[in-house]
Design a protein around this motif. Structure first.
Motif, PDB file in Angstrom:
ATOM      1  N   LYS A 210      -3.792 -17.080 -11.149  1.00  0.00           N
ATOM      2  CA  LYS A 210      -2.710 -17.878 -10.541  1.00  0.00           C
ATOM      3  C   LYS A 210      -1.992 -18.698 -11.624  1.00  0.00           C
ATOM      4  CE  LYS A 210      -4.025 -21.718  -8.747  1.00  0.00           C
ATOM      5  NZ  LYS A 210      -4.891 -22.562  -7.929  1.00  0.00           N
ATOM      6  N   ASN A 211      -2.771 -19.285 -12.540  1.00  0.00           N
ATOM      7  CA  ASN A 211      -2.140 -20.088 -13.590  1.00  0.00           C
ATOM      8  C   ASN A 211      -1.356 -19.225 -14.577  1.00  0.00           C
ATOM      9  OD1 ASN A 211      -2.906 -22.563 -12.595  1.00  0.00           O
ATOM     10  ND2 ASN A 211      -4.937 -22.433 -13.529  1.00  0.00           N
ATOM     11  N   ALA A 212      -1.868 -18.032 -14.879  1.00  0.00           N
ATOM     12  CA  ALA A 212      -1.142 -17.117 -15.773  1.00  0.00           C
ATOM     13  C   ALA A 212       0.187 -16.714 -15.126  1.00  0.00           C
ATOM     14  CB  ALA A 212      -2.000 -15.879 -16.056  1.00  0.00           C
ATOM     15  N   VAL A 213       0.143 -16.483 -13.812  1.00  0.00           N
ATOM     16  CA  VAL A 213       1.372 -16.112 -13.091  1.00  0.00           C
ATOM     17  C   VAL A 213       2.353 -17.291 -13.111  1.00  0.00           C
ATOM     18  CG1 VAL A 213       2.345 -15.481 -10.838  1.00  0.00           C
ATOM     19  CG2 VAL A 213       0.257 -14.370 -11.638  1.00  0.00           C
ATOM     20  N   ARG A 214       1.819 -18.494 -12.971  1.00  0.00           N
ATOM     21  CA  ARG A 214       2.692 -19.689 -12.984  1.00  0.00           C
ATOM     22  C   ARG A 214       3.503 -19.752 -14.294  1.00  0.00           C
ATOM     23  NH1 ARG A 214       1.872 -23.928  -9.891  1.00  0.00           N
ATOM     24  NH2 ARG A 214      -0.371 -23.620  -9.723  1.00  0.00           N
ATOM     25  N   LEU A 215       2.819 -19.473 -15.432  1.00  0.00           N
ATOM     26  CA  LEU A 215       3.519 -19.506 -16.721  1.00  0.00           C
ATOM     27  C   LEU A 215       4.603 -18.433 -16.779  1.00  0.00           C
ATOM     28  CD1 LEU A 215       0.485 -20.108 -19.136  1.00  0.00           C
ATOM     29  CD2 LEU A 215       2.138 -21.774 -18.252  1.00  0.00           C
ATOM     30  N   GLU A 219       8.680 -19.000 -17.187  1.00  0.00           N
ATOM     31  CA  GLU A 219       9.430 -18.285 -18.238  1.00  0.00           C
ATOM     32  C   GLU A 219      10.621 -17.548 -17.627  1.00  0.00           C
ATOM     33  OE1 GLU A 219      10.015 -18.068 -21.949  1.00  0.00           O
ATOM     34  OE2 GLU A 219       8.278 -19.189 -21.234  1.00  0.00           O
ATOM     35  N   GLU A 220      10.366 -16.868 -16.515  1.00  0.00           N
ATOM     36  CA  GLU A 220      11.414 -16.080 -15.850  1.00  0.00           C
ATOM     37  C   GLU A 220      12.531 -17.000 -15.330  1.00  0.00           C
ATOM     38  OE1 GLU A 220      11.421 -12.783 -15.851  1.00  0.00           O
ATOM     39  OE2 GLU A 220      13.273 -12.604 -14.657  1.00  0.00           O
ATOM     40  N   GLU A 221      12.137 -18.188 -14.888  1.00  0.00           N
ATOM     41  CA  GLU A 221      13.121 -19.126 -14.310  1.00  0.00           C
ATOM     42  C   GLU A 221      14.128 -19.633 -15.352  1.00  0.00           C
ATOM     43  OE1 GLU A 221      10.527 -21.894 -12.386  1.00  0.00           O
ATOM     44  OE2 GLU A 221      10.901 -21.016 -10.403  1.00  0.00           O
ATOM     45  N   LYS A 222      13.766 -19.467 -16.637  1.00  0.00           N
ATOM     46  CA  LYS A 222      14.696 -19.899 -17.697  1.00  0.00           C
ATOM     47  C   LYS A 222      15.884 -18.945 -17.788  1.00  0.00           C
ATOM     48  CE  LYS A 222      11.175 -22.034 -20.624  1.00  0.00           C
ATOM     49  NZ  LYS A 222      10.233 -21.657 -21.686  1.00  0.00           N
ATOM     50  N   LYS A 223      15.723 -17.733 -17.266  1.00  0.00           N
ATOM     51  CA  LYS A 223      16.797 -16.735 -17.352  1.00  0.00           C
ATOM     52  C   LYS A 223      17.924 -17.084 -16.383  1.00  0.00           C
ATOM     53  CE  LYS A 223      13.763 -12.968 -18.687  1.00  0.00           C
ATOM     54  NZ  LYS A 223      13.075 -11.800 -18.182  1.00  0.00           N
ATOM     55  N   GLN A 225      19.515 -15.066 -14.367  1.00  0.00           N
ATOM     56  CA  GLN A 225      19.245 -14.456 -13.054  1.00  0.00           C
ATOM     57  C   GLN A 225      17.777 -14.044 -12.975  1.00  0.00           C
ATOM     58  OE1 GLN A 225      22.396 -11.448 -12.695  1.00  0.00           O
ATOM     59  NE2 GLN A 225      23.155 -12.701 -11.011  1.00  0.00           N
ATOM     60  N   PRO A 226      16.934 -14.994 -12.610  1.00  0.00           N
ATOM     61  CA  PRO A 226      15.494 -14.658 -12.565  1.00  0.00           C
ATOM     62  C   PRO A 226      15.213 -13.539 -11.565  1.00  0.00           C
ATOM     63  CG  PRO A 226      15.879 -17.019 -12.235  1.00  0.00           C
ATOM     64  CD  PRO A 226      17.199 -16.353 -12.166  1.00  0.00           C
ATOM     65  N   ASP A 227      14.296 -12.659 -11.960  1.00  0.00           N
ATOM     66  CA  ASP A 227      13.912 -11.546 -11.074  1.00  0.00           C
ATOM     67  C   ASP A 227      12.381 -11.482 -11.091  1.00  0.00           C
ATOM     68  OD1 ASP A 227      13.246  -9.189  -9.893  1.00  0.00           O
ATOM     69  OD2 ASP A 227      14.793  -7.996 -10.894  1.00  0.00           O
ATOM     70  N   PHE A 228      11.782 -11.717  -9.926  1.00  0.00           N
ATOM     71  CA  PHE A 228      10.318 -11.836  -9.884  1.00  0.00           C
ATOM     72  C   PHE A 228       9.590 -10.531  -9.533  1.00  0.00           C
ATOM     73  CE2 PHE A 228      11.635 -16.323  -8.735  1.00  0.00           C
ATOM     74  CZ  PHE A 228      11.318 -16.852  -9.975  1.00  0.00           C
ATOM     75  N   GLN A 229      10.338  -9.430  -9.434  1.00  0.00           N
ATOM     76  CA  GLN A 229       9.712  -8.160  -9.008  1.00  0.00           C
ATOM     77  C   GLN A 229       8.553  -7.730  -9.910  1.00  0.00           C
ATOM     78  OE1 GLN A 229      12.437  -4.944  -8.521  1.00  0.00           O
ATOM     79  NE2 GLN A 229      13.627  -5.971  -6.967  1.00  0.00           N
ATOM     80  N   ASP A 230       8.801  -7.768 -11.232  1.00  0.00           N
ATOM     81  CA  ASP A 230       7.762  -7.297 -12.158  1.00  0.00           C
ATOM     82  C   ASP A 230       6.540  -8.225 -12.135  1.00  0.00           C
ATOM     83  OD1 ASP A 230       9.394  -5.229 -12.818  1.00  0.00           O
ATOM     84  OD2 ASP A 230       9.970  -6.002 -14.797  1.00  0.00           O
ATOM     85  N   ILE A 231       6.793  -9.524 -11.997  1.00  0.00           N
ATOM     86  CA  ILE A 231       5.664 -10.466 -11.951  1.00  0.00           C
ATOM     87  C   ILE A 231       4.845 -10.202 -10.687  1.00  0.00           C
ATOM     88  CG2 ILE A 231       4.951 -12.900 -11.887  1.00  0.00           C
ATOM     89  CD1 ILE A 231       7.514 -13.645 -13.322  1.00  0.00           C
ATOM     90  N   ALA A 232       5.534 -10.016  -9.552  1.00  0.00           N
ATOM     91  CA  ALA A 232       4.837  -9.751  -8.287  1.00  0.00           C
ATOM     92  C   ALA A 232       4.009  -8.462  -8.398  1.00  0.00           C
ATOM     93  CB  ALA A 232       5.845  -9.629  -7.146  1.00  0.00           C
ATOM     94  N   ALA A 233       4.607  -7.427  -8.987  1.00  0.00           N
ATOM     95  CA  ALA A 233       3.905  -6.137  -9.097  1.00  0.00           C
ATOM     96  C   ALA A 233       2.699  -6.239 -10.025  1.00  0.00           C
ATOM     97  CB  ALA A 233       4.879  -5.063  -9.602  1.00  0.00           C
ATOM     98  N   SER A 234       2.877  -6.934 -11.154  1.00  0.00           N
ATOM     99  CA  SER A 234       1.771  -7.063 -12.116  1.00  0.00           C
ATOM    100  C   SER A 234       0.665  -7.938 -11.533  1.00  0.00           C
ATOM    101  CB  SER A 234       2.274  -7.687 -13.429  1.00  0.00           C
ATOM    102  OG  SER A 234       3.317  -6.912 -13.963  1.00  0.00           O
ATOM    103  N   PHE A 235       1.064  -8.981 -10.802  1.00  0.00           N
ATOM    104  CA  PHE A 235       0.069  -9.854 -10.159  1.00  0.00           C
ATOM    105  C   PHE A 235      -0.735  -9.065  -9.119  1.00  0.00           C
ATOM    106  CE2 PHE A 235      -0.476 -12.019  -6.047  1.00  0.00           C
ATOM    107  CZ  PHE A 235      -1.625 -12.747  -6.356  1.00  0.00           C
ATOM    108  N   GLU A 236      -0.035  -8.334  -8.253  1.00  0.00           N
ATOM    109  CA  GLU A 236      -0.731  -7.578  -7.196  1.00  0.00           C
ATOM    110  C   GLU A 236      -1.699  -6.563  -7.823  1.00  0.00           C
ATOM    111  OE1 GLU A 236       0.737  -5.735  -3.032  1.00  0.00           O
ATOM    112  OE2 GLU A 236       1.540  -4.702  -4.766  1.00  0.00           O
ATOM    113  N   HIS A 237      -1.237  -5.948  -8.925  1.00  0.00           N
ATOM    114  CA  HIS A 237      -2.059  -4.957  -9.628  1.00  0.00           C
ATOM    115  C   HIS A 237      -3.352  -5.587 -10.171  1.00  0.00           C
ATOM    116  CE1 HIS A 237      -3.228  -1.784 -12.319  1.00  0.00           C
ATOM    117  NE2 HIS A 237      -2.983  -2.503 -13.390  1.00  0.00           N
ATOM    118  N   ILE A 238      -3.221  -6.727 -10.850  1.00  0.00           N
ATOM    119  CA  ILE A 238      -4.404  -7.351 -11.469  1.00  0.00           C
ATOM    120  C   ILE A 238      -5.314  -7.981 -10.393  1.00  0.00           C
ATOM    121  CG2 ILE A 238      -5.220  -9.130 -13.102  1.00  0.00           C
ATOM    122  CD1 ILE A 238      -3.981  -6.595 -14.419  1.00  0.00           C
ATOM    123  N   ALA A 239      -4.706  -8.598  -9.376  1.00  0.00           N
ATOM    124  CA  ALA A 239      -5.514  -9.193  -8.293  1.00  0.00           C
ATOM    125  C   ALA A 239      -6.373  -8.113  -7.642  1.00  0.00           C
ATOM    126  CB  ALA A 239      -4.595  -9.844  -7.263  1.00  0.00           C
TER     127      ALA A 239
END
Ligand code: KG4
Ligand code: ZN
Length: 328
Positions: A210-215, A219-223, A225-239
């Protein structure tokens, strides 16, 4: 018939089940997801107030069955204290008014029995319970012999989806939205560490992920046009990988024969596909609840209650109390 009540978290539900046949005759659930969504999680006091409104409304619809009731069942453990008490108080009032016995049901056993709604039980069973409150593996011999093999040391699988969705401003519950977002994302885009991957323990932990995802979210929010798709997919994969890696380790000592995934997060399609692949070399059978019975409901509580009724597992009206923490 038995009337069953569920109010351990944010779903108010009542069911009527025929004892002899396990047939579900009535089931109504009022969820509070919209009310809690703005807070990004369940607010216990708000949940209790909403139960106090919803449960009597549902109970009114059960009146035609009152004469046929042989017992009243209620989730008494585990859950939120202030919401459990709503259901238990109502169940006690019904027991007194109709002069019928009361059955206190463990919510986690309820999730196991969500597999058997309008069906016969299948035991023995190895069960992975993944919900908002729990992540645990159990060996279930029968209703009364359940051994917990592994538990989460901190957050649960479902809760981690809720927290990740909250970080992304996507409301509550997070499971379905993260699953949807992950569909078009790259599961390998973010190389999050698999929790406890070097530990010999068969246990779960989601706070580090959860904390790794928070970071990554920050990071993405600095862009622009933030896009959270890859973070969501990588999180679901590792979880999910965390669960399958620990199960793989467990299966080295205990061969799975019949395996089940239950609980609200067992609706997750990626988890289902990964567990299916894990079971294949073992030729083990996979049992799943119907999607509508994965999340909290009273039909599963009623189904435990029909078996408890047959085993004379009644509670004393004076002694039945809520127990917010799990005893399994
Ligand atoms: O069993 P449940 O209704 O309540 C508890 O007993 O806790 O489970 C609710 C949990 C929530 O955390 C929710 O986000 C999660 O189940 N959930 C999911 C999915 N659908 C619901 N998690 C991951 N993927 C899903 N598709
Ligand atoms: Zn639950």
């Amino acid at each position: 018939m038995v009337l069953s009540i569920e109010s351990s978290c944010d779903d108010s539900a009542i069911a009527i089940t025929e004892i002899a046949t396990n047939k579900l005759l009535f089931h109504k659930k009022i969820s509070q997801e919209i009310e809690h969504s703005v807070y990004g999680g369940v607010v216990p006091e708000l949940a209790a107030r909403l139960h106090a409104e919803a449960l009597p409304k549902i109970l009114e619809q059960c009146e035609p069955y009152f004469k046929e009731l042989k017992a009243v069942a209620v989730t008494s453990t585990p859950g939120l204290a202030v919401t459990l008490v709503e259901g238990v108080t109502m169940a006690k009032a019904i027991a007194v008014a109709l002069d019928i016995p009361i059955i206190g049901v463990n919510h986690l056993i309820g999730h196991i029995y969500s597999l058997f709604i309008e069906k016969e039980t299948v035991f023995p069973l190895t069960v992975l319970l993944v919900s908002g409150g729990h992540t645990q593996v159990m060996e279930v011999k029968n209703l009364q012999e359940i051994e917990t093999i592994a538990k989460s040391m901190d957050d649960s699988f479902g809760e981690s989806f809720d927290k990740v969705a909250k970080m992304m401003g996507l409301g509550y519950p997070g499971g379905p939205v993260i699953q949807e977002l992950a569909k078009n994302g790259d599961r390998l885009a973010h190389n999050f560490t698999v929790p406890l991957h070097q530990s010999p323990l068969i246990a779960f932990s989601y706070s580090g992920l959860k904390n790794a995802v928070r970071l990554a979210v920050l990071e993405e929010e600095k862009k622009e046009q933030p896009d959270f798709q890859d973070i969501a997919a990588s999180f679901e994969h590792i979880a999910t990988k965390h669960l399958t890696m620990k199960l793989k380790k467990y299966f080295k000592t205990v061969q799975p024969k019949t395996f089940a995934i239950v609980g609200g997060a067992s609706a997750n399609l990626y988890l289902r596909s990964q567990i299916e692949a894990l079971l294949k070399p073992h030729n083990a059978k996979l049992l799943l609840s119907e999607l509508k019975y994965c999340s909290d409901n009273a039909a599963m509580i009623g189904r435990v209650a029909t078996d408890m009724y047959k085993e004379n597992m009644f509670s004393s009206l004076e002694e039945l109390d809520i127990a917010p923490r799990s005893s399994l």
